[in-house]
Design a protein around this motif. Structure first.
Motif, PDB file in Angstrom:
ATOM      1  N   SER A  78     108.967  -8.120-105.430  1.00  0.00           N
ATOM      2  CA  SER A  78     108.633  -9.099-104.393  1.00  0.00           C
ATOM      3  C   SER A  78     108.439  -8.419-103.047  1.00  0.00           C
ATOM      4  O   SER A  78     107.920  -9.026-102.105  1.00  0.00           O
ATOM      5  CB  SER A  78     109.743 -10.152-104.279  1.00  0.00           C
ATOM      6  OG  SER A  78     110.918  -9.582-103.735  1.00  0.00           O
ATOM      7  N   GLY A  79     108.892  -7.165-102.952  1.00  0.00           N
ATOM      8  CA  GLY A  79     108.803  -6.431-101.700  1.00  0.00           C
ATOM      9  C   GLY A  79     109.973  -6.692-100.776  1.00  0.00           C
ATOM     10  O   GLY A  79     110.040  -6.130 -99.680  1.00  0.00           O
ATOM     11  N   LYS A  80     110.903  -7.532-101.225  1.00  0.00           N
ATOM     12  CA  LYS A  80     112.053  -7.879-100.396  1.00  0.00           C
ATOM     13  C   LYS A  80     113.358  -7.392-101.017  1.00  0.00           C
ATOM     14  O   LYS A  80     113.519  -7.386-102.232  1.00  0.00           O
ATOM     15  CB  LYS A  80     112.117  -9.392-100.186  1.00  0.00           C
ATOM     16  CG  LYS A  80     110.947  -9.963 -99.390  1.00  0.00           C
ATOM     17  CD  LYS A  80     111.106 -11.466 -99.195  1.00  0.00           C
ATOM     18  CE  LYS A  80     109.940 -12.040 -98.384  1.00  0.00           C
ATOM     19  NZ  LYS A  80     110.080 -13.504 -98.182  1.00  0.00           N
ATOM     20  N   SER A  81     114.272  -6.993-100.138  1.00  0.00           N
ATOM     21  CA  SER A  81     115.611  -6.601-100.555  1.00  0.00           C
ATOM     22  C   SER A  81     116.530  -7.806-100.403  1.00  0.00           C
ATOM     23  O   SER A  81     116.434  -8.548 -99.423  1.00  0.00           O
ATOM     24  CB  SER A  81     116.113  -5.457 -99.676  1.00  0.00           C
ATOM     25  OG  SER A  81     117.478  -5.207 -99.900  1.00  0.00           O
ATOM     26  N   GLY A  82     117.393  -8.016-101.375  1.00  0.00           N
ATOM     27  CA  GLY A  82     118.304  -9.155-101.277  1.00  0.00           C
ATOM     28  C   GLY A  82     119.639  -8.870-101.925  1.00  0.00           C
ATOM     29  O   GLY A  82     119.717  -8.229-102.979  1.00  0.00           O
ATOM     30  N   ALA A  83     120.702  -9.314-101.276  1.00  0.00           N
ATOM     31  CA  ALA A  83     122.046  -9.148-101.815  1.00  0.00           C
ATOM     32  C   ALA A  83     122.864 -10.383-101.454  1.00  0.00           C
ATOM     33  O   ALA A  83     122.602 -11.034-100.447  1.00  0.00           O
ATOM     34  CB  ALA A  83     122.705  -7.891-101.253  1.00  0.00           C
TER      35      ALA A  83
END
Length: 431
Positions: A304-309
């Motif tokens: 998605s091109g996004k970092s998520g935590a």
């Protein structure tokens, strides 16, 4: 605080049985009955922090509180994090439950739904609410009422050994999972140690789902999404990483979390995904005698091109079954422990992230690792959905089937389909 052991799931049927047993299963560590004797009011606090690295700070703060409030005594009990959710579940409804509980943010809505917690709105426990990060206060609410006072927050980031990556020819951490595989391979070939260790606990799998723009469920749409095409892609990414050169073999032993931390702290692995609760432990390791050798960055991004935590952390909650006198004392204690001044002291000693803006003093932000994780929190942390069962979804059913997928004992789609079927028992109104 460890997240290496999945939380057990308490189903609706088990909850009924648990409450039936609670009347006769009073815990030895609790003391929530009325204070019949004269003298100071005694309240019991179950603290779920790390007994070695974090608890000493809390014990010292209790002494400070008692000195300022001689009419209140706090009985401190350290309860292992991986046992606390079930232990409180069993004790709630009986006099064995503690007056105050340090609850993981995911537990708070569920306990509130079960009517185990007292609302904190308008009490001494929630002074100066505008100082609390709004999203963290929101996570402590259920049906419009607040049942937890945020004391620490956290998220997951990529911890990396700067010296090892430099030996492998990299001055910066990977920003995508594909880059991570290449960096891990370079570390193995040029530095002679594993480049990455993957933790197979469910909480640590969430960044792979977020990186594909999905989650375990769509709470707003009331849909189970753990077996969606996006989720399959996310889990396949983690499975592919495990099969890559330079990545440590999957550890499924009971001590896997400890093995991972030992390897990272002593320079036997270059990168892990971890939270700020381990900072004090990391800096005790031989590889980080020079604290500047630790790098902290956003978890790598997915397609998605996004970092998520996930946004994690802990709240202090007050037991609804305590006497009015004990509750008033508990509200005062919670207010003290979660104040900006107290949180600043905790941050400096334990390396954890405060939940109040006023607690980010110059001394706190200068504490090694804290400012790095504060940046990660602002850039990539994803608040959990407003769903009381969200924490339970991360339990054993997810964990056991995820491990089978990662071990190649079942296909990703079949394994996630099995998990989705288990989820239906927890959220039966979800499609």
């Amino acid at each position: 605080m460890r997240r290496g052991i999945p939380r057990r799931v308490v189903t609706a049927t088990a909850l009924v049985a648990t409450l039936a047993l609670a009347a006769t299963a009073c815990g030895d560590d609790g003391d929530s009955g009325d204070d019949k004797a004269s003298g100071p009011v005694t309240i019991t606090w179950w603290d779920t922090s790390n007994a070695t690295n974090e608890a000493p700070t809390y014990k010292a703060l209790i002494e400070e509180f008692q000195t300022a409030n001689p009419n209140i005594k706090v009985k401190y009990v350290n309860v292992p994090f991986d046992q606390a959710q079930d232990k409180f579940q069993t004790a709630a409804g009986s006099k064995g439950a503690p007056d105050v509980l340090r609850a993981e943010v995911g537990w708070t809505p569920g306990f509130a739904k079960s009517q185990f917690l007292a609302p904190l709105d308008g009490t001494a426990a929630l002074d100066k609410q505008d100082d609390i990060t709004p999203s963290l206060l929101k996570q402590a609410q259920y049906e419009g009422k607040t049942y937890g006072a945020p004391i620490v927050t956290d998220t997951l980031g990529l911890m990396w050994n700067k010296e090892l990556l430099k030996k492998a020819g990299h001055d910066a951490p990977p920003t995508t999972w594909d880059e991570l595989k290449q960096v891990a391979k370079d570390v193995k070939s040029k530095a002679g140690v594993d480049g990455f260790w993957l933790n197979n606990a469910t909480y640590y799998e969430l960044p792979f789902l977020y990186g594909e723009g999905t989650d375990m469920v769509d709470a707003a749409g009331k849909k189970i999404t753990i077996n969606s095409p996006e989720a399959v892609k996310g889990v396949d990414v983690s499975k592919d990483i495990l099969a890559s050169d330079g990545v440590a073999k999957l550890d499924v032993t009971a001590d896997a979390y400890a093995h991972m931390m030992d390897a990272f702290n002593n320079g036997k692995v270059a990168m892990i995904v971890q939270g700020p609760w381990e900072l004090t432990n990391v800096f005790k390791g031989a590889a980080f005698a020079d604290k500047a050798n630790l790098g902290v960055a956003n978890v790598p991004a997915g397609s998605s091109g996004k970092s998520g935590a996930p946004t994690g952390g802990h709240n202090l909650s007050v037991y609804a079954g305590s006497s009015k006198e004990k509750q008033e004392a508990a509200f005062k204690f919670v207010g003290f422990m979660t104040s900006g001044e107290t949180q600043a002291k905790i941050a400096v000693k334990n390396g954890t992230l405060p939940t109040r803006t006023s607690a980010y003093t110059a001394e706190v932000t200068a504490t090694p690792g804290v400012a790095d994780f504060q940046k990660v929190l602002a850039e990539s942390a994803q608040p959990r959905p407003e769903l009381a069962e969200y924490s339970s979804l991360l339990g054993d059913d997810f964990g056991q089937n995820l491990t089978k997928i990662l071990q190649g004992k079942t296909s990703t789609q079949d394994g996630l389909n099995t998990i989705a079927e288990k989820f239906k028992k927890l959220v039966p109104d979800f499609s």
